[in-house]
Design a protein around this motif. Structure first.
Motif, PDB file in Angstrom:
ATOM      1  N   ARG A  52       0.842  -1.198   0.000  1.00 49.11           N
ATOM      2  CA  ARG A  52       0.000   0.000   0.000  1.00 49.11           C
ATOM      3  C   ARG A  52       0.877   1.247   0.000  1.00 49.11           C
ATOM      4  N   HIS A  53       0.525   2.152  -0.885  1.00 45.64           N
ATOM      5  CA  HIS A  53       1.167   3.459  -0.958  1.00 45.64           C
ATOM      6  C   HIS A  53       0.139   4.476  -0.474  1.00 45.64           C
ATOM      7  N   ILE A  54       0.570   5.375   0.408  1.00 41.52           N
ATOM      8  CA  ILE A  54      -0.326   6.433   0.877  1.00 41.52           C
ATOM      9  C   ILE A  54       0.273   7.766   0.453  1.00 41.52           C
ATOM     10  N   GLY A  55      -0.513   8.515  -0.279  1.00 42.37           N
ATOM     11  CA  GLY A  55      -0.067   9.806  -0.794  1.00 42.37           C
ATOM     12  C   GLY A  55      -0.725  10.066  -2.131  1.00 42.37           C
ATOM     13  N   PRO A  56      -0.389  11.173  -2.759  1.00 38.57           N
ATOM     14  CA  PRO A  56      -1.038  11.523  -4.032  1.00 38.57           C
ATOM     15  C   PRO A  56      -0.720  10.506  -5.128  1.00 38.57           C
ATOM     16  N   TYR A  57      -1.688  10.316  -6.007  1.00 40.20           N
ATOM     17  CA  TYR A  57      -1.463   9.393  -7.127  1.00 40.20           C
ATOM     18  C   TYR A  57      -0.266   9.816  -7.968  1.00 40.20           C
ATOM     19  N   SER A  58      -0.007  11.098  -8.039  1.00 42.65           N
ATOM     20  CA  SER A  58       1.111  11.573  -8.853  1.00 42.65           C
ATOM     21  C   SER A  58       2.458  11.065  -8.351  1.00 42.65           C
ATOM     22  N   SER A  59       2.533  10.665  -7.073  1.00 42.30           N
ATOM     23  CA  SER A  59       3.795  10.150  -6.565  1.00 42.30           C
ATOM     24  C   SER A  59       3.954   8.655  -6.800  1.00 42.30           C
ATOM     25  N   LEU A  60       2.898   7.980  -7.230  1.00 43.46           N
ATOM     26  CA  LEU A  60       3.001   6.566  -7.606  1.00 43.46           C
ATOM     27  C   LEU A  60       1.872   6.240  -8.582  1.00 43.46           C
ATOM     28  N   GLY A  89      -8.701   5.765  -3.252  1.00 46.71           N
ATOM     29  CA  GLY A  89      -9.095   7.092  -2.794  1.00 46.71           C
ATOM     30  C   GLY A  89      -9.539   7.945  -3.959  1.00 46.71           C
ATOM     31  N   ASP A  90     -10.456   8.825  -3.680  1.00 46.36           N
ATOM     32  CA  ASP A  90     -10.930   9.775  -4.674  1.00 46.36           C
ATOM     33  C   ASP A  90     -10.227  11.103  -4.405  1.00 46.36           C
ATOM     34  N   PRO A  91      -9.358  11.535  -5.316  1.00 42.95           N
ATOM     35  CA  PRO A  91      -8.605  12.770  -5.053  1.00 42.95           C
ATOM     36  C   PRO A  91      -9.464  14.021  -4.962  1.00 42.95           C
ATOM     37  N   ILE A 137     -12.087  14.043  -3.058  1.00 43.93           N
ATOM     38  CA  ILE A 137     -12.661  13.953  -1.714  1.00 43.93           C
ATOM     39  C   ILE A 137     -11.571  13.807  -0.654  1.00 43.93           C
ATOM     40  N   SER A 138     -10.654  12.862  -0.865  1.00 40.76           N
ATOM     41  CA  SER A 138      -9.612  12.568   0.127  1.00 40.76           C
ATOM     42  C   SER A 138      -8.468  13.568   0.056  1.00 40.76           C
ATOM     43  N   PRO A 139      -7.941  13.971   1.212  1.00 36.39           N
ATOM     44  CA  PRO A 139      -6.735  14.793   1.188  1.00 36.39           C
ATOM     45  C   PRO A 139      -5.596  13.997   0.542  1.00 36.39           C
ATOM     46  N   GLU A 140      -4.723  14.687  -0.191  1.00 40.45           N
ATOM     47  CA  GLU A 140      -3.643  14.010  -0.917  1.00 40.45           C
ATOM     48  C   GLU A 140      -2.823  13.083  -0.034  1.00 40.45           C
ATOM     49  N   ASN A 141      -2.560  13.479   1.196  1.00 40.49           N
ATOM     50  CA  ASN A 141      -1.700  12.673   2.064  1.00 40.49           C
ATOM     51  C   ASN A 141      -2.421  11.470   2.662  1.00 40.49           C
ATOM     52  N   LYS A 142      -3.696  11.262   2.280  1.00 41.34           N
ATOM     53  CA  LYS A 142      -4.454  10.118   2.795  1.00 41.34           C
ATOM     54  C   LYS A 142      -4.989   9.211   1.682  1.00 41.34           C
ATOM     55  N   ILE A 143      -4.631   9.498   0.445  1.00 45.22           N
ATOM     56  CA  ILE A 143      -5.080   8.658  -0.673  1.00 45.22           C
ATOM     57  C   ILE A 143      -4.342   7.326  -0.608  1.00 45.22           C
ATOM     58  N   ARG A 144      -5.098   6.250  -0.712  1.00 49.87           N
ATOM     59  CA  ARG A 144      -4.507   4.910  -0.663  1.00 49.87           C
ATOM     60  C   ARG A 144      -4.477   4.308  -2.063  1.00 49.87           C
ATOM     61  N   ASN A 194     -19.953  -1.531  -6.516  1.00 52.98           N
ATOM     62  CA  ASN A 194     -19.266  -0.738  -5.500  1.00 52.98           C
ATOM     63  C   ASN A 194     -17.930  -1.404  -5.139  1.00 52.98           C
ATOM     64  N   ILE A 195     -17.004  -1.366  -6.086  1.00 54.40           N
ATOM     65  CA  ILE A 195     -15.660  -1.892  -5.865  1.00 54.40           C
ATOM     66  C   ILE A 195     -14.663  -0.897  -6.450  1.00 54.40           C
ATOM     67  N   PRO A 196     -13.452  -0.873  -5.919  1.00 54.13           N
ATOM     68  CA  PRO A 196     -12.489   0.112  -6.428  1.00 54.13           C
ATOM     69  C   PRO A 196     -12.016  -0.227  -7.840  1.00 54.13           C
ATOM     70  N   PRO A 197     -11.707   0.789  -8.623  1.00 54.40           N
ATOM     71  CA  PRO A 197     -11.176   0.546  -9.967  1.00 54.40           C
ATOM     72  C   PRO A 197      -9.733   0.044  -9.883  1.00 54.40           C
ATOM     73  N   PHE A 198      -9.333  -0.660 -10.918  1.00 49.25           N
ATOM     74  CA  PHE A 198      -7.948  -1.123 -10.958  1.00 49.25           C
ATOM     75  C   PHE A 198      -7.408  -1.013 -12.366  1.00 49.25           C
ATOM     76  N   GLU A 199      -6.093  -0.981 -12.449  1.00 49.75           N
ATOM     77  CA  GLU A 199      -5.401  -0.985 -13.734  1.00 49.75           C
ATOM     78  C   GLU A 199      -4.485  -2.191 -13.783  1.00 49.75           C
ATOM     79  N   ILE A 200      -4.329  -2.748 -14.970  1.00 45.07           N
ATOM     80  CA  ILE A 200      -3.315  -3.782 -15.209  1.00 45.07           C
ATOM     81  C   ILE A 200      -2.293  -3.143 -16.130  1.00 45.07           C
ATOM     82  N   TYR A 201      -1.036  -3.160 -15.694  1.00 46.61           N
ATOM     83  CA  TYR A 201       0.029  -2.492 -16.430  1.00 46.61           C
ATOM     84  C   TYR A 201       0.686  -3.461 -17.405  1.00 46.61           C
ATOM     85  N   LEU A 202       0.712  -3.074 -18.674  1.00 50.04           N
ATOM     86  CA  LEU A 202       1.262  -3.939 -19.710  1.00 50.04           C
ATOM     87  C   LEU A 202       2.791  -3.901 -19.743  1.00 50.04           C
ATOM     88  N   ASN A 203       3.364  -2.805 -19.287  1.00 56.36           N
ATOM     89  CA  ASN A 203       4.812  -2.652 -19.258  1.00 56.36           C
ATOM     90  C   ASN A 203       5.183  -2.226 -17.842  1.00 56.36           C
TER      91      ASN A 203
END
Length: 155
Positions: free
Chosen positions: A30-38, A73-75, A77-84, A141-150
């Motif tokens: 788990r990474h906690i912080g803004p999506y831009s950092s991961l 987390g929804d950026p 709604i959630s503060p950047e430092n609490k996005i999971r 009502n489930i979180p979205p996900f991505e599958i990374y090809l590279n």
């Protein structure tokens, strides 16, 4: 002399399709912080190193697994430092890790598949604000996900 501005083009609906998948398991960190950092698997990030170390410990190469990002987390709604954000790799239940990594099962079913990750925040905004309601898609009502090809190339 006036300069003419061009409107940026938005997501292309032709890149969306409904795909049915089977459930799968991931080992994740788990990474906690803004999506831009991961925004996915960043080569040489501590998260990627931990996952690769785990995969190596079970005698597996990271290229033999799908890499998955789950946005919790929804950026807006959630503060950047609490996005999971959970970054993980697919594993069989027999390889669930005992330390440092969490495990979860991603539900099977129908999902909307998007082919291009060029501007993921814009794609999510378009899907949630326009596309789903216009197409009358029923959303679970489930979180979205991505599958990374590279996975370690940053896509």
């Amino acid at each position: 002399m006036s300069q003419q501005l061009s409107q940026p083009t938005g997501p292309d609906e032709r890149e969306f399709r409904i795909k049915e998948i089977s459930e799968f398991n991931i080992a994740y960190i788990r990474h906690i912080g803004p999506y831009s950092s991961l925004p996915g698997p960043i080569q040489d990030s501590i998260e990627v190193k931990i996952i690769i170390h785990f995969l190596n410990s079970i005698g597996s190469d990271s290229k033999d697994h799908k890499w998955v990002g789950i946005s919790l987390g929804d950026p807006t709604i959630s503060p950047e430092n609490k996005i999971r954000f959970d970054l993980g790799a697919t594993v069989g239940a027999e390889h669930f890790p005992k330390q440092k990594l969490g495990t979860r099962t991603v539900s099977g079913g129908k999902y909307l598949q998007v082919g291009n990750y060029t501007n993921l925040p814009l794609i999510y905004e378009f899907l949630l604000q326009e596309y789903i309601s216009e197409k009358r898609i029923r959303v679970r009502n489930i979180p979205p996900f991505e599958i990374y090809l590279n996975p370690t190339g940053g896509e």
